[in-house]
Design a protein around this motif. Structure first.
Motif, PDB file in Angstrom:
ATOM      1  N   ARG A  44       0.841  -1.197   0.000  1.00 45.68           N
ATOM      2  CA  ARG A  44       0.000   0.000   0.000  1.00 45.68           C
ATOM      3  C   ARG A  44       0.882   1.256   0.000  1.00 45.68           C
ATOM      4  NH1 ARG A  44      -2.996  -1.198   4.221  1.00 45.68           N
ATOM      5  NH2 ARG A  44      -2.100   0.400   5.563  1.00 45.68           N
ATOM      6  N   HIS A  45       1.898   1.266   0.857  1.00 50.51           N
ATOM      7  CA  HIS A  45       2.785   2.440   0.922  1.00 50.51           C
ATOM      8  C   HIS A  45       3.557   2.601  -0.391  1.00 50.51           C
ATOM      9  CE1 HIS A  45       1.642   2.777   4.976  1.00 50.51           C
ATOM     10  NE2 HIS A  45       2.482   1.905   5.501  1.00 50.51           N
ATOM     11  N   SER A  46       3.965   1.475  -0.984  1.00 50.35           N
ATOM     12  CA  SER A  46       4.735   1.540  -2.234  1.00 50.35           C
ATOM     13  C   SER A  46       3.882   2.122  -3.355  1.00 50.35           C
ATOM     14  CB  SER A  46       5.207   0.150  -2.650  1.00 50.35           C
ATOM     15  OG  SER A  46       6.017  -0.391  -1.645  1.00 50.35           O
ATOM     16  N   ALA A  47       2.626   1.671  -3.426  1.00 57.28           N
ATOM     17  CA  ALA A  47       1.743   2.160  -4.490  1.00 57.28           C
ATOM     18  C   ALA A  47       1.504   3.662  -4.326  1.00 57.28           C
ATOM     19  CB  ALA A  47       0.425   1.392  -4.465  1.00 57.28           C
ATOM     20  N   ARG A  48       1.353   4.092  -3.090  1.00 57.94           N
ATOM     21  CA  ARG A  48       1.101   5.526  -2.840  1.00 57.94           C
ATOM     22  C   ARG A  48       2.298   6.395  -3.224  1.00 57.94           C
ATOM     23  NH1 ARG A  48       1.447   8.595   2.095  1.00 57.94           N
ATOM     24  NH2 ARG A  48       1.240  10.576   1.035  1.00 57.94           N
ATOM     25  N   GLU A  49       3.476   5.820  -3.081  1.00 59.40           N
ATOM     26  CA  GLU A  49       4.706   6.577  -3.363  1.00 59.40           C
ATOM     27  C   GLU A  49       4.769   7.053  -4.809  1.00 59.40           C
ATOM     28  OE1 GLU A  49       8.148   4.519  -1.374  1.00 59.40           O
ATOM     29  OE2 GLU A  49       9.158   5.492  -3.032  1.00 59.40           O
ATOM     30  N   LYS A  50       4.112   6.299  -5.689  1.00 61.14           N
ATOM     31  CA  LYS A  50       4.135   6.633  -7.125  1.00 61.14           C
ATOM     32  C   LYS A  50       3.621   8.041  -7.378  1.00 61.14           C
ATOM     33  CE  LYS A  50       5.505   2.872  -9.297  1.00 61.14           C
ATOM     34  NZ  LYS A  50       6.683   2.922 -10.098  1.00 61.14           N
ATOM     35  N   SER A  51       2.686   8.488  -6.521  1.00 63.02           N
ATOM     36  CA  SER A  51       2.079   9.791  -6.804  1.00 63.02           C
ATOM     37  C   SER A  51       2.758  10.922  -6.035  1.00 63.02           C
ATOM     38  CB  SER A  51       0.583   9.739  -6.487  1.00 63.02           C
ATOM     39  OG  SER A  51       0.439   9.324  -5.155  1.00 63.02           O
ATOM     40  N   GLY A  77      18.824   3.803  -7.854  1.00 57.69           N
ATOM     41  CA  GLY A  77      19.493   3.889  -6.545  1.00 57.69           C
ATOM     42  C   GLY A  77      18.607   3.708  -5.330  1.00 57.69           C
ATOM     43  N   SER A  78      17.403   3.138  -5.491  1.00 63.58           N
ATOM     44  CA  SER A  78      16.525   3.007  -4.319  1.00 63.58           C
ATOM     45  C   SER A  78      17.162   2.149  -3.230  1.00 63.58           C
ATOM     46  CB  SER A  78      15.198   2.371  -4.726  1.00 63.58           C
ATOM     47  OG  SER A  78      14.576   3.138  -5.706  1.00 63.58           O
ATOM     48  N   ILE A  79      17.803   1.052  -3.627  1.00 67.60           N
ATOM     49  CA  ILE A  79      18.338   0.129  -2.614  1.00 67.60           C
ATOM     50  C   ILE A  79      19.520   0.757  -1.858  1.00 67.60           C
ATOM     51  CG2 ILE A  79      19.449  -2.136  -2.270  1.00 67.60           C
ATOM     52  CD1 ILE A  79      17.600  -3.168  -4.560  1.00 67.60           C
ATOM     53  N   PRO A  80      20.556   1.280  -2.578  1.00 66.03           N
ATOM     54  CA  PRO A  80      21.661   1.879  -1.798  1.00 66.03           C
ATOM     55  C   PRO A  80      21.217   3.083  -0.975  1.00 66.03           C
ATOM     56  CG  PRO A  80      22.008   2.162  -4.164  1.00 66.03           C
ATOM     57  CD  PRO A  80      20.877   1.216  -4.003  1.00 66.03           C
ATOM     58  N   LEU A  81      20.225   3.839  -1.474  1.00 65.16           N
ATOM     59  CA  LEU A  81      19.758   5.004  -0.695  1.00 65.16           C
ATOM     60  C   LEU A  81      19.170   4.540   0.634  1.00 65.16           C
ATOM     61  CD1 LEU A  81      19.151   8.100  -0.616  1.00 65.16           C
ATOM     62  CD2 LEU A  81      16.893   7.546  -1.465  1.00 65.16           C
ATOM     63  N   ARG A 118      12.733   2.315 -11.572  1.00 68.45           N
ATOM     64  CA  ARG A 118      12.965   2.687 -10.170  1.00 68.45           C
ATOM     65  C   ARG A 118      12.046   1.892  -9.235  1.00 68.45           C
ATOM     66  NH1 ARG A 118      15.243   7.188  -8.219  1.00 68.45           N
ATOM     67  NH2 ARG A 118      15.208   8.216 -10.232  1.00 68.45           N
ATOM     68  N   ARG A 119      12.625   1.333  -8.191  1.00 71.44           N
ATOM     69  CA  ARG A 119      11.831   0.574  -7.218  1.00 71.44           C
ATOM     70  C   ARG A 119      11.350   1.513  -6.115  1.00 71.44           C
ATOM     71  NH1 ARG A 119      11.598  -1.957 -10.960  1.00 71.44           N
ATOM     72  NH2 ARG A 119      12.710  -3.856 -11.482  1.00 71.44           N
ATOM     73  N   PRO A 120      10.141   1.277  -5.591  1.00 77.62           N
ATOM     74  CA  PRO A 120       9.651   2.158  -4.518  1.00 77.62           C
ATOM     75  C   PRO A 120      10.575   2.088  -3.295  1.00 77.62           C
ATOM     76  CG  PRO A 120       7.918   0.687  -5.313  1.00 77.62           C
ATOM     77  CD  PRO A 120       9.188   0.216  -5.928  1.00 77.62           C
ATOM     78  N   LEU A 121      10.812   3.242  -2.692  1.00 77.32           N
ATOM     79  CA  LEU A 121      11.678   3.281  -1.505  1.00 77.32           C
ATOM     80  C   LEU A 121      11.074   2.442  -0.385  1.00 77.32           C
ATOM     81  CD1 LEU A 121      12.650   7.071  -1.457  1.00 77.32           C
ATOM     82  CD2 LEU A 121      13.869   5.171  -2.510  1.00 77.32           C
ATOM     83  N   ALA A 122       9.727   2.478  -0.292  1.00 77.07           N
ATOM     84  CA  ALA A 122       9.044   1.745   0.781  1.00 77.07           C
ATOM     85  C   ALA A 122       9.422   0.267   0.722  1.00 77.07           C
ATOM     86  CB  ALA A 122       7.534   1.897   0.634  1.00 77.07           C
ATOM     87  N   THR A 123       9.369  -0.317  -0.472  1.00 79.99           N
ATOM     88  CA  THR A 123       9.690  -1.741  -0.612  1.00 79.99           C
ATOM     89  C   THR A 123      11.137  -2.000  -0.224  1.00 79.99           C
ATOM     90  OG1 THR A 123       8.256  -1.666  -2.542  1.00 79.99           O
ATOM     91  CG2 THR A 123       9.537  -3.663  -2.242  1.00 79.99           C
ATOM     92  N   CYS A 124      12.046  -1.127  -0.766  1.00 80.05           N
ATOM     93  CA  CYS A 124      13.476  -1.369  -0.507  1.00 80.05           C
ATOM     94  C   CYS A 124      13.789  -1.262   0.982  1.00 80.05           C
ATOM     95  CB  CYS A 124      14.326  -0.379  -1.296  1.00 80.05           C
ATOM     96  SG  CYS A 124      14.071  -0.547  -3.064  1.00 80.05           S
ATOM     97  N   ARG A 125      13.207  -0.245   1.631  1.00 79.58           N
ATOM     98  CA  ARG A 125      13.473  -0.039   3.061  1.00 79.58           C
ATOM     99  C   ARG A 125      12.995  -1.265   3.847  1.00 79.58           C
ATOM    100  NH1 ARG A 125      10.508   4.964   4.700  1.00 79.58           N
ATOM    101  NH2 ARG A 125      11.611   5.613   2.828  1.00 79.58           N
TER     102      ARG A 125
END
Ligand SMILES: C[S@@+](CC[C@H](N)C(=O)[O-])C[C@H]1O[C@@H](n2cnc3c(N)ncnc32)[C@H](O)[C@@H]1O
Length: 364
Positions: free
Chosen positions: A21-28, A140-144, A43-50
């Motif tokens: 849910r958080h990942s989908a919201r990040e898109k907007s 860079g989502s994962i290293p960030l 780009r992968r959502p930061l929420a998922t990577c975190r």
């Protein structure tokens, strides 16, 4: 140190519904998100990577090999938010709830949650931060996120655009902070000024005074119907924008082109025409004509080169088709390119010495 055989949290459970849910919201999210720095398609959502990083770094407290020290530190860290029950299952549930909460975009810079996350990672790696390696790092989502969790990060990518994004996001922004944005604005404005000056001749003003910012380029075909000769652009679609409330499209207004008009006129006047070194180019029986000269700046070299290149391409295609260019095709080509030159000249690039004179003459 966590034994290798001890399962990581992600191997036993993961708060997938909340993180999705958080990942989908990040898109907007448009403000402050790395996606606004530069477009990166994968780009992968930061929420998922975190969340996934947390799930992989932290051990499962229910695993018999999970060290007691970690559980104690984790209980203490999570206790700042809410009470954690006594059992290992309670601790696991609390860790998963924390991961779900912390993956939310609005919580990415929440100081309390950040400190808890750092404390949890420190509890697993008391001797120094772990290294997270992402050799396919893209945007860079994962290293960030690894940096956010206090890890060391190594990022690389095959694509030089990705490498530039990674360098700016992971090294330059943390090093220079907001100063970098000011510098970027300053240099951007300078490039804009220079480019506008150098390219002005290629973007002559429209008759209504507006300056075009882009041209759509299309190959054209000439209608072969008798007496038509209209030039039709070969375009897949005339739509420019289909967003609701912002729909914009081009309207194709077909006019008989100047070349066709010229050849009809020539026929009716029984004229002869010459190109290149001959002046005047047109000789019309019994007609009055005058000769004009153009200034060098009215047709910049870059435009001439482009026209030459287009002409060569069309000549090559005729040669492929006919072996040698038939006289009528050559005439059509001459007319077409003369018309293109006229069209450019009519747009009024360069100094236009006579523009004022013609205007006052017209007013009289
Ligand atoms: C799915 S994307 C990674 C997305 C990234 N996790 C993000 O959040 O933006 C895969 C990346 O792998 C890179 N790549 C593909 N083949 C590669 C190779 N042989 N060596 C290094 N990078 C490669 C691509 O350029 C692309 O950026």
């Amino acid at each position: 140190m966590i034994p290798k055989e001890c399962k990581r949290l992600a191997e036993v459970d993961f708060p997938i519904a909340e993180v999705s849910r958080h990942s989908a919201r990040e898109k907007s999210i448009r403000h402050g998100h790395p996606s606004t720095l530069h477009l990166w398609w994968a780009r992968r959502p930061l929420a998922t990577c975190r969340a996934v990083l947390m799930g992989l770094l932290l051990p499962d407290p229910c695993d018999p090999l999970c060290p007691g020290d970690f559980k104690e530190s984790a209980r203490k860290a999570l206790g700042q938010l809410r009470g954690v029950g006594k059992s290992d299952e309670d601790l696991r549930r609390a860790l998963l709830a924390f991961i779900a909460d912390f993956s939310k975009w609005d919580n990415s810079s929440n100081q309390t949650l950040l400190e808890i996350a750092l404390a949890l990672v420190r509890a697993v790696y008391p001797d120094g931060p772990p290294l997270v390696v992402d050799p396919f790092a893209g945007g860079g989502s994962i290293p960030l996120e690894a940096l956010r969790l206090g890890c060391e990060a190594f990022a690389s990518d095959l694509n030089p655009v990705a490498c530039l994004i990674l360098k700016v996001m992971l090294e330059e922004i943390p090093r220079h902070g907001p100063k970098l944005a000011e510098e970027l604005r300053r240099v951007g404005a300078e490039i804009k000024r220079t480019a506008e000056k150098e390219l002005a001749a290629l973007y002559p003003k429209d008759p209504d005074g507006a300056t075009p910012i882009a041209y759509l380029w299309a190959r054209t075909v000439q209608c072969e119907a008798p007496g038509c000769g209209a030039e039709i652009p070969l375009m897949r679609s005339f739509w420019l924008c289909k967003k609701p409330n912002r729909k914009r499209a081009l309207r194709c207004r077909i006019e008989k082109n100047a070349a066709q008009a010229a050849s009809l006129l020539r026929e009716s006047l029984r004229t002869s025409s010459h190109h290149r070194g001959f002046l005047p180019h047109w000789k019309a029986e019994g007609a009055t004509y005058f000769v004009t000269f153009r200034l060098a700046g009215t047709l910049p070299k870059i435009v001439l080169d482009r026209l030459e290149q287009d002409r060569r391409t069309q000549e090559e295609s005729l040669l492929r088709r006919f072996g040698q260019i038939p006289e009528d095709e050559r005439r059509k080509l001459n007319d077409l390119f003369s018309a293109k030159v006229e069209e450019y000249l009519d747009a009024g690039a360069g100094e236009c010495w006579l523009a004022g004179v013609v205007r006052s003459f017209g007013a009289r």
